[in-house]
Structure formats: structure tokens, C-alpha cells
Design a protein around this motif. Sequence first.
Motif, PDB file in Angstrom:
ATOM      1  N   THR A  48      56.943  77.682   2.728  1.00 49.64           N
ATOM      2  CA  THR A  48      55.795  76.751   1.925  1.00 49.64           C
ATOM      3  C   THR A  48      55.533  75.842   3.229  1.00 49.64           C
ATOM      4  O   THR A  48      56.425  75.628   3.978  1.00 49.64           O
ATOM      5  CB  THR A  48      55.819  75.790   0.916  1.00 49.64           C
ATOM      6  OG1 THR A  48      56.774  74.619   0.817  1.00 49.64           O
ATOM      7  CG2 THR A  48      56.586  76.321  -0.504  1.00 49.64           C
ATOM      8  N   GLN A  81      60.872  71.933  -2.757  1.00 49.72           N
ATOM      9  CA  GLN A  81      59.735  72.764  -2.239  1.00 49.72           C
ATOM     10  C   GLN A  81      59.333  74.203  -2.949  1.00 49.72           C
ATOM     11  O   GLN A  81      58.791  74.256  -3.928  1.00 49.72           O
ATOM     12  CB  GLN A  81      59.151  72.706  -0.753  1.00 49.72           C
ATOM     13  CG  GLN A  81      59.014  71.186  -0.750  1.00 49.72           C
ATOM     14  CD  GLN A  81      57.858  70.330  -1.424  1.00 49.72           C
ATOM     15  OE1 GLN A  81      58.381  69.167  -2.262  1.00 49.72           O
ATOM     16  NE2 GLN A  81      56.168  70.538  -0.742  1.00 49.72           N
ATOM     17  N   HIS A  82      60.965  74.881  -2.215  1.00 45.48           N
ATOM     18  CA  HIS A  82      60.714  76.268  -1.924  1.00 45.48           C
ATOM     19  C   HIS A  82      60.798  76.319  -3.741  1.00 45.48           C
ATOM     20  O   HIS A  82      59.657  77.489  -3.759  1.00 45.48           O
ATOM     21  CB  HIS A  82      61.290  76.774  -1.362  1.00 45.48           C
ATOM     22  CG  HIS A  82      61.516  78.175  -0.763  1.00 45.48           C
ATOM     23  ND1 HIS A  82      62.531  79.390  -0.781  1.00 45.48           N
ATOM     24  CD2 HIS A  82      60.150  79.160  -1.003  1.00 45.48           C
ATOM     25  CE1 HIS A  82      61.793  80.214  -1.011  1.00 45.48           C
ATOM     26  NE2 HIS A  82      60.511  80.205  -0.655  1.00 45.48           N
ATOM     27  N   ASN A  85      57.755  75.646  -6.023  1.00 48.85           N
ATOM     28  CA  ASN A  85      56.384  75.678  -5.837  1.00 48.85           C
ATOM     29  C   ASN A  85      56.223  77.275  -5.154  1.00 48.85           C
ATOM     30  O   ASN A  85      55.497  77.843  -5.731  1.00 48.85           O
ATOM     31  CB  ASN A  85      55.725  75.055  -4.091  1.00 48.85           C
ATOM     32  CG  ASN A  85      55.566  73.498  -4.509  1.00 48.85           C
ATOM     33  OD1 ASN A  85      55.599  73.373  -5.599  1.00 48.85           O
ATOM     34  ND2 ASN A  85      55.638  73.113  -3.459  1.00 48.85           N
ATOM     35  N   VAL A  86      57.240  77.972  -5.121  1.00 46.40           N
ATOM     36  CA  VAL A  86      57.021  79.922  -4.794  1.00 46.40           C
ATOM     37  C   VAL A  86      58.288  80.118  -5.877  1.00 46.40           C
ATOM     38  O   VAL A  86      57.604  81.159  -6.408  1.00 46.40           O
ATOM     39  CB  VAL A  86      57.258  79.939  -3.145  1.00 46.40           C
ATOM     40  CG1 VAL A  86      57.269  81.503  -2.814  1.00 46.40           C
ATOM     41  CG2 VAL A  86      56.165  78.995  -2.966  1.00 46.40           C
TER      42      VAL A  86
END
Length: 221
Positions: A48, A81-82, A85-86
Motif C-alpha cells: 500500500t 495496512q497491507h 487494505n489489500v
Amino acid sequence: MASPATRGRLITLEGIEGVGKSTNLRFIADRLAAAGIPFITTREPGGTPLAEEIRALLLAPRDEAVSRQAELLLMFAARAQHVTNVIAPALARGEWVLCDRFTDATYAYQGGGRGVPQASIAWLEDYVQDALRPDRVFLLDVDVATGLARARARSGAGDRFERERVEFFERVRAAYLARARADGRRYCVIDAGGDLPAVQRDLGVALDALIAEARREVSGG
């Protein structure tokens, strides 16, 4: 949210420097595409915009010593985060996620290499990932001398990790292999010391078995 029958799979590629992860990631991606499986490719640390900024912080050579605690927390900050969000959204859509390194690398590099207690890594793993674990880990394994020679021929001086001493990478490799021995169902160790066609033949056989397993699950077979 995908039903259990259509859930995505998380596949990770692991190994020390110079094992050929980038080349073999493309090989796996091509095989998944040929099989008609929807997938995304990504990497760690990174994946991200914010996680890529953290990656740059982690890899940049610097005069200031980076404490092992700071390194560990930065790794999991990027991973949070990864995952959020992904990775988790892709799996929920029924897509496969093909990731260049994941938490097993933290156990190997920060655990084996830096000596961070396994319990500290496991706590952060549970906190950041909940129950998310890779469905299959392809560990590309090669002796340290060969791997480092390949990596240094490719990238010169290298990043902060690539500049570590041989002993560091011996500990990293040993940690990877110990994890593979402890979880033979999830791990698939591929000998990456041979020529590329031989490596990809073994990788293709293992990947085909995973695809067949997923299709049996969908069909209820």
C-alpha cells in the motif's frame, strides 16, 4: 463476503536473498492466470502507499543503529495496512493473493536473524492478522553463499538487510527450515539451488496440487 467455497487463497513466497522470488512470483502468476484463477500480486513490507513508505524506511542503509524492537514494530505497522487494505479485501472477494514474503519472513529475519523472541512475534501476528495465515508457503531454499552471491551480483552494495553478515543469513535460513519442518502441510520447500527450469518444474507441481485442492473444495469432492 465470499462464501467458504469461493474463498481466496493466500500464497506466499519466502526465502533468503538470491533465491529467485521475483522470477518465480511471475511464474506462479502466469500459472494462475492460465488456470483462470482471479488473483493479485503484492509484497512485504509494502503493498500500500503507506506500507511502501515504511518499506523504504526499513531498507535504507543508515548510520543510526535500528533497534530490533523498532524494526519489528515497523514490519507489523506495514503489515497492518497491507492486511486491512489489500489482502483481506481480496480474499473476501474470492481472489487469490500471491505475496512476496509475509509473516514467516518476520519469524526468520527478526526472530532467527535478530533474536527477537518468538512469543513477541506471535503476539503481534495475532493482533494484526487475527486468524489470517497463508494457505501455502513456498520456501525457495538455497545455501547462503549461493544466495548472497546471486543477490550481490544483481544489486551491488544492497539494502540494509543485504549488507548483513553471512552469519545473520545462516540464522535466517535455519529459522525458515525449522518452521517448514514444524508445519509440513502449510510449507512446501523448493530446492532453488538448481537451474531455473528444474526449480519451476517443482514449483509447478506443488502449485497444481494446490489448485486441484481448491477446485475439489468448490465442487464438494
